[in-house]
Design an enzyme around this catalytic site. Structure first.
Site, mmCIF file in Angstrom:
data_model
loop_
_atom_site.group_PDB
_atom_site.id
_atom_site.type_symbol
_atom_site.label_atom_id
_atom_site.label_comp_id
_atom_site.label_asym_id
_atom_site.label_seq_id
_atom_site.Cartn_x
_atom_site.Cartn_y
_atom_site.Cartn_z
ATOM 1 N N THR A 13 -49.603 -24.503 -66.411
ATOM 2 C CA THR A 13 -49.509 -24.117 -67.816
ATOM 3 C C THR A 13 -49.504 -25.365 -68.689
ATOM 4 O O THR A 13 -49.089 -26.438 -68.263
ATOM 5 C CB THR A 13 -48.258 -23.266 -68.085
ATOM 6 O OG1 THR A 13 -47.081 -24.049 -67.896
ATOM 7 C CG2 THR A 13 -48.225 -22.040 -67.180
ATOM 8 N N ILE A 19 -48.665 -34.314 -69.343
ATOM 9 C CA ILE A 19 -48.256 -34.125 -67.952
ATOM 10 C C ILE A 19 -49.004 -32.961 -67.318
ATOM 11 O O ILE A 19 -49.419 -33.028 -66.160
ATOM 12 C CB ILE A 19 -46.729 -33.928 -67.858
ATOM 13 C CG1 ILE A 19 -46.002 -35.214 -68.259
ATOM 14 C CG2 ILE A 19 -46.317 -33.481 -66.460
ATOM 15 C CD1 ILE A 19 -44.502 -35.061 -68.427
ATOM 16 N N GLY A 20 -49.193 -31.892 -68.063
ATOM 17 C CA GLY A 20 -49.909 -30.734 -67.533
ATOM 18 C C GLY A 20 -51.338 -31.065 -67.150
ATOM 19 O O GLY A 20 -51.818 -30.660 -66.092
ATOM 20 N N TYR A 155 -34.430 -28.680 -78.085
ATOM 21 C CA TYR A 155 -35.315 -29.036 -76.979
ATOM 22 C C TYR A 155 -34.488 -29.269 -75.709
ATOM 23 O O TYR A 155 -34.822 -28.739 -74.636
ATOM 24 C CB TYR A 155 -36.118 -30.285 -77.339
ATOM 25 C CG TYR A 155 -36.971 -30.820 -76.208
ATOM 26 C CD1 TYR A 155 -38.139 -30.169 -75.839
ATOM 27 C CD2 TYR A 155 -36.619 -31.980 -75.528
ATOM 28 C CE1 TYR A 155 -38.939 -30.657 -74.805
ATOM 29 C CE2 TYR A 155 -37.411 -32.476 -74.501
ATOM 30 C CZ TYR A 155 -38.560 -31.810 -74.141
ATOM 31 O OH TYR A 155 -39.341 -32.290 -73.129
#
Length: 188
Positions: A13, A19-20, A155
């Site tokens: 996702t 990073i994805g 967050y």
């Protein structure tokens, strides 16, 4: 270490950047069939083109869905019902002073960063366990889940929640070849 993932299907996702994207590219380079996800079809297509440059034989699928909603997760699951690897990399953040974080900010952070992973893990982990062969679920959390930044409490809260969810989901996998883990990167 055997890093050949030929024959495995991975869903990453939030894989159009950061990073994805690096995860999707790495898995494709190891031979996995990869479902590349992002909200915007053009961004998904661009990510796929970049991965194809590095791994010309990669088998890639476009999944342009907003996973920050229950409907988006349901649509993705309807399009791709099976995966051997799920990487919950989708995440948003915003610097904001604690006293300025509105209820809507908390809710959006929770829906995108937490509930997307809950919804997808609930589906894909169950299928992995039912197959009884092999599976991997990874939550891309953050060091902010432990060391909460004062300018991004909402967050940090969402990333801490991911750690708890991953730990609880991992309890379902005892005695199987399926694992659930978290990684806690710092700023990238």
């Amino acid at each position: 270490m055997d890093l050949d993932l030929t024959g495995k299907r991975a869903l990453v996702t939030g894989s159009t950047r950061g990073i994805g994207f690096a995860t999707a590219a790495g898995l494709a380079g190891m031979g996995a069939e990869v479902i590349v996800n992002g909200r915007d079809r053009a961004a998904v297509d661009e990510a796929i083109a970049k991965i194809k440059q590095a791994s010309p034989k990669a088998k890639l699928h476009a999944a342009a869905f907003d996973l920050g909603t229950a409907d988006g997760c349901a649509a993705l699951i309807a399009s791709f019902s099976d995966a051997d690897i799920l990487v919950n990399s989708l995440g948003i953040y915003e610097p904001k002073a604690f006293f300025d974080i509105e209820d809507a900010d908390w809710s959006r952070m929770f829906e995108v960063n937490v509930m997307s992973g809950v919804r997808l893990t609930r589906h894909y982990l169950k299928r992995m366990l039912e197959k009884g062969e092999w599976g991997r679920v990874v939550f891309v959390s953050s060091e902010s889940g432990i060391y909460v930044p004062k300018e991004m409490v909402h967050y940090g809260f969402s990333k801490g929640a991911q750690l708890v969810i991953a730990r609880g989901a991992a309890e379902q996998t005892k005695g199987t070849n399926v694992t659930v883990n978290s990684v806690l990167p710092g700023p990238t």
